[in-house]
Design a protein around this motif. Structure first.
Motif, PDB file in Angstrom:
ATOM      1  N   GLY A 249     -11.653   2.393  -6.550  1.00 47.90           N
ATOM      2  CA  GLY A 249     -11.092   0.803  -6.604  1.00 47.90           C
ATOM      3  C   GLY A 249     -10.119   0.808  -5.551  1.00 47.90           C
ATOM      4  N   GLU A 250      -9.336  -0.160  -5.655  1.00 43.26           N
ATOM      5  CA  GLU A 250      -8.255  -0.211  -4.534  1.00 43.26           C
ATOM      6  C   GLU A 250      -7.022   0.789  -4.620  1.00 43.26           C
ATOM      7  N   ILE A 251      -6.639   1.232  -3.437  1.00 43.00           N
ATOM      8  CA  ILE A 251      -5.554   2.170  -3.594  1.00 43.00           C
ATOM      9  C   ILE A 251      -4.459   1.850  -2.702  1.00 43.00           C
ATOM     10  N   GLU A 252      -3.110   1.455  -2.942  1.00 40.26           N
ATOM     11  CA  GLU A 252      -2.334   1.435  -2.225  1.00 40.26           C
ATOM     12  C   GLU A 252      -1.914   2.534  -1.251  1.00 40.26           C
ATOM     13  N   ASN A 253      -1.659   2.023   0.082  1.00 38.95           N
ATOM     14  CA  ASN A 253      -1.233   3.240   1.221  1.00 38.95           C
ATOM     15  C   ASN A 253       0.185   3.501   0.928  1.00 38.95           C
ATOM     16  N   PHE A 254       0.697   4.098   0.080  1.00 36.71           N
ATOM     17  CA  PHE A 254       2.257   4.516  -0.289  1.00 36.71           C
ATOM     18  C   PHE A 254       2.698   5.222   1.024  1.00 36.71           C
ATOM     19  N   VAL A 255       1.963   5.890   1.551  1.00 32.77           N
ATOM     20  CA  VAL A 255       2.721   6.727   2.706  1.00 32.77           C
ATOM     21  C   VAL A 255       3.257   5.696   3.925  1.00 32.77           C
ATOM     22  N   THR A 256       2.436   4.915   4.381  1.00 31.08           N
ATOM     23  CA  THR A 256       2.948   3.690   5.100  1.00 31.08           C
ATOM     24  C   THR A 256       3.888   3.196   4.546  1.00 31.08           C
ATOM     25  N   SER A 257       3.965   2.401   3.570  1.00 32.69           N
ATOM     26  CA  SER A 257       4.743   1.565   2.801  1.00 32.69           C
ATOM     27  C   SER A 257       6.077   2.418   2.432  1.00 32.69           C
ATOM     28  N   ASP A 258       6.218   3.472   2.349  1.00 37.46           N
ATOM     29  CA  ASP A 258       7.418   4.372   2.044  1.00 37.46           C
ATOM     30  C   ASP A 258       8.015   4.537   3.282  1.00 37.46           C
ATOM     31  N   ASP A 259       7.398   4.920   4.418  1.00 34.94           N
ATOM     32  CA  ASP A 259       7.812   4.900   5.844  1.00 34.94           C
ATOM     33  C   ASP A 259       8.425   3.549   6.396  1.00 34.94           C
TER      34      ASP A 259
END
Length: 275
Positions: A249-259
């Protein structure tokens, strides 16, 4: 920590037991986390009802210099340790201290008086010798983004806020109005624009609104809010996460978002110091 968070998001929603195991592993890692210069400190925030709030504090590496700090509130159903485990890679080298609390504790501790409890958190940071009281920011996830907006409005000491910009309350108001009048599809955009930006006009600090992905904020409405605020000379930015499409499914790229979020907070809090 990042691997734990990826695994937690990939766990089937119908398998809460597996997710609880991952959460416990993250918490165990937090308890033993440490590097040469920084360590996680479990702290108790004094409250007026004499029941302390449990939180996690990560100080800046240089304890002799007063630096910026950010109060981070987890999303609903997420523990403070789980959020901290995810945020550590994003904040550890930015010269920003963080105080992490859980959404449930903020809501339940004071029977809905979340602003008073968050004010106690800000009081705690303000008297710490390693925190610059004029550079304290705020970060809320999920429904906590709405709590962050309300608190930033009520407490002018907040220097920068990553929040929902008041859009959650606005969306609920529009939905209620449409349900009562049965005319939600015919509501004029001009009629809607004024209340959409009303709450954010009460803020006296820069605002970052996260939209799309796991956020409670619609990307479309966030862009409309940004346009209204720019016209009114309000300091607002909108950020949207990158979404990866996988077989699961769709997965949010939380690493780039948090950065990107903490890069924005670092920038705004540094500017606040320079001013």
């Amino acid at each position: 920590m990042t691997a734990f968070e990826v695994a937690r998001r990939l766990v089937d929603e119908d398998a809460p037991q597996d997710e609880n195991v991952l959460a416990k592993k993250i918490e165990a890692s937090i308890q033993t986390f440490g590097c040469l210069e920084q360590k996680v400190e479990p702290v108790r925030i004094a409250c007026s009802d004499q029941t302390p709030l449990l939180a996690y504090y990560v100080p800046v590496a240089d304890h002799d210099v007063r630096g910026p700090a950010v109060i981070c509130i987890s999303r609903e159903g997420e523990t403070a340790s789980t959020l901290l485990g995810r945020l550590l890679p994003a904040v550890i080298s930015r010269g920003i201290s963080v105080l992490v609390v859980s959404h449930e504790d903020v809501l339940s501790h004071w029977r809905g008086q979340s602003e008073i409890l968050l004010s106690s958190c800000l009081d705690y940071l303000s008297v710490r010798p390693d925190v610059d009281h004029a550079r304290i920011g705020l970060y809320g996830e999920g429904l906590s983004a709405a709590l962050a907006t309300d608190f930033a409005v009520s407490d002018r000491r907040v220097a920068a806020a990553s929040c929902d910009g008041g859009l959650w309350n606005w969306t609920r108001t529009v939905a209620s109005l449409g349900w009562i009048t049965r005319t939600v599809d015919r509501l004029d955009e001009t009629f809607l624009s004024s209340p959409r930006s009303r709450l954010i006009r009460q803020l006296r600090c820069p605002v970052l609104v996260l939209a799309g992905g796991r956020s409670i904020v619609s990307t479309t409405e966030a862009i409309k809010l940004q346009a209204e605020c720019i016209a009114a000379h309000i300091d607002i930015e909108v950020a949207t996460p990158r979404i990866a499409r996988t077989t699961a499914g769709e997965i949010e790229n939380f690493v780039t978002s948090d950065d990107s979020v903490f890069a924005w907070l670092q920038h705004k809090l540094t500017l606040n110091s320079a001013s």
